[in-house]
Design a protein around this motif. Sequence first.
Motif, PDB file in Angstrom:
ATOM      1  N   LEU A  69      42.583 -28.040 -72.649  1.00 30.92           N
ATOM      2  CA  LEU A  69      42.429 -29.207 -71.782  1.00 30.92           C
ATOM      3  C   LEU A  69      40.954 -29.486 -71.511  1.00 30.92           C
ATOM      4  O   LEU A  69      40.519 -30.648 -71.539  1.00 30.92           O
ATOM      5  CB  LEU A  69      43.188 -28.978 -70.470  1.00 30.92           C
ATOM      6  N   THR A  70      40.174 -28.432 -71.318  1.00 28.44           N
ATOM      7  CA  THR A  70      38.735 -28.589 -71.098  1.00 28.44           C
ATOM      8  C   THR A  70      38.082 -29.239 -72.311  1.00 28.44           C
ATOM      9  O   THR A  70      37.252 -30.144 -72.167  1.00 28.44           O
ATOM     10  CB  THR A  70      38.079 -27.214 -70.815  1.00 28.44           C
ATOM     11  N   LYS A  71      38.440 -28.788 -73.505  1.00 33.81           N
ATOM     12  CA  LYS A  71      37.874 -29.369 -74.726  1.00 33.81           C
ATOM     13  C   LYS A  71      38.241 -30.844 -74.865  1.00 33.81           C
ATOM     14  O   LYS A  71      37.420 -31.659 -75.289  1.00 33.81           O
ATOM     15  CB  LYS A  71      38.324 -28.581 -75.953  1.00 33.81           C
ATOM     16  N   THR A  72      39.461 -31.186 -74.493  1.00 28.30           N
ATOM     17  CA  THR A  72      39.885 -32.583 -74.536  1.00 28.30           C
ATOM     18  C   THR A  72      39.036 -33.425 -73.590  1.00 28.30           C
ATOM     19  O   THR A  72      38.549 -34.503 -73.958  1.00 28.30           O
ATOM     20  CB  THR A  72      41.378 -32.712 -74.158  1.00 28.30           C
ATOM     21  N   TYR A  73      38.858 -32.932 -72.372  1.00 29.83           N
ATOM     22  CA  TYR A  73      38.040 -33.652 -71.394  1.00 29.83           C
ATOM     23  C   TYR A  73      36.595 -33.766 -71.857  1.00 29.83           C
ATOM     24  O   TYR A  73      35.955 -34.809 -71.697  1.00 29.83           O
ATOM     25  CB  TYR A  73      38.098 -32.957 -70.027  1.00 29.83           C
ATOM     26  N   GLU A  74      36.071 -32.685 -72.440  1.00 28.76           N
ATOM     27  CA  GLU A  74      34.689 -32.701 -72.922  1.00 28.76           C
ATOM     28  C   GLU A  74      34.516 -33.707 -74.062  1.00 28.76           C
ATOM     29  O   GLU A  74      33.505 -34.414 -74.119  1.00 28.76           O
ATOM     30  CB  GLU A  74      34.263 -31.308 -73.375  1.00 28.76           C
ATOM     31  N   ALA A  75      35.475 -33.765 -74.957  1.00 22.94           N
ATOM     32  CA  ALA A  75      35.404 -34.721 -76.065  1.00 22.94           C
ATOM     33  C   ALA A  75      35.441 -36.152 -75.544  1.00 22.94           C
ATOM     34  O   ALA A  75      34.703 -37.026 -76.033  1.00 22.94           O
ATOM     35  CB  ALA A  75      36.549 -34.478 -77.048  1.00 22.94           C
TER      36      ALA A  75
ATOM     37  N   LEU B  68      34.451 -37.203 -72.563  1.00 24.90           N
ATOM     38  CA  LEU B  68      33.160 -37.476 -71.936  1.00 24.90           C
ATOM     39  C   LEU B  68      32.063 -37.685 -72.974  1.00 24.90           C
ATOM     40  O   LEU B  68      31.202 -38.552 -72.817  1.00 24.90           O
ATOM     41  CB  LEU B  68      32.773 -36.333 -71.000  1.00 24.90           C
ATOM     42  N   LYS B  69      32.096 -36.881 -74.027  1.00 17.71           N
ATOM     43  CA  LYS B  69      31.081 -37.003 -75.089  1.00 17.71           C
ATOM     44  C   LYS B  69      31.135 -38.380 -75.734  1.00 17.71           C
ATOM     45  O   LYS B  69      30.099 -39.009 -75.953  1.00 17.71           O
ATOM     46  CB  LYS B  69      31.314 -35.913 -76.143  1.00 17.71           C
TER      47      LYS B  69
ATOM     48  N   GLU C  26      28.689 -43.674 -76.400  1.00 15.16           N
ATOM     49  CA  GLU C  26      28.764 -45.137 -76.291  1.00 15.16           C
ATOM     50  C   GLU C  26      27.681 -45.654 -75.353  1.00 15.16           C
ATOM     51  O   GLU C  26      27.008 -46.655 -75.651  1.00 15.16           O
ATOM     52  CB  GLU C  26      30.144 -45.556 -75.779  1.00 15.16           C
ATOM     53  N   LEU C  27      27.482 -44.980 -74.234  1.00 18.27           N
ATOM     54  CA  LEU C  27      26.436 -45.380 -73.289  1.00 18.27           C
ATOM     55  C   LEU C  27      25.066 -45.286 -73.949  1.00 18.27           C
ATOM     56  O   LEU C  27      24.236 -46.195 -73.805  1.00 18.27           O
ATOM     57  CB  LEU C  27      26.484 -44.497 -72.038  1.00 18.27           C
TER      58      LEU C  27
END
Length: 166
Positions: free
Chosen positions: A48-54, A56-57, A62-63
């Motif tokens: 789940l952490t890796k999913t969230y990190e991806a 955010l990345k 994009e920003l």
Amino acid sequence: MKKMILCAICAICGLTTANAQKFGHVNADEIMQLMPEVTKARADLEALTKTYEADLKSMQDELQKKAEAYDKEQASLPANIKERREKELQDMYAKIQQTYQDNQQALAKEQQEKMQPIQKKLLDAINAVGQEGGYVYIMQTGSALYISSTLSTDVTAQVKAKLGLK
């Protein structure tokens, strides 16, 4: 005088009764490390952490692309478009920050939901060992400042056996 003798007898009886009581200690951290449920919960949380990190990345990438594009064309833009793009970049940055905070809260909640039943299972096993063994107290090894190895019995192996762990 009789009262003092009676008090002394009661005190002596109390001390001998206290000495007959059984105290135990357990290394719950060691047991938790061996529980397969903990390993699975950690793996689920890492995924789940890796999913969230991806997520955010990709938002940060994009920003960054939009910020670089804005920097290149900023000098040639009319004031109203310039303001709109700056506002868009600020909104994207705020969204990234909010997403990060939301993800941290979601991870904490998920960890609590996954670990709570595991901790309850461990506590139930400790309680069962305590009741079966007639212990007055079973203390956590790491949380007590001092545990006498002669007056307190290590019940870690018994709890492991109750849980079916080696």
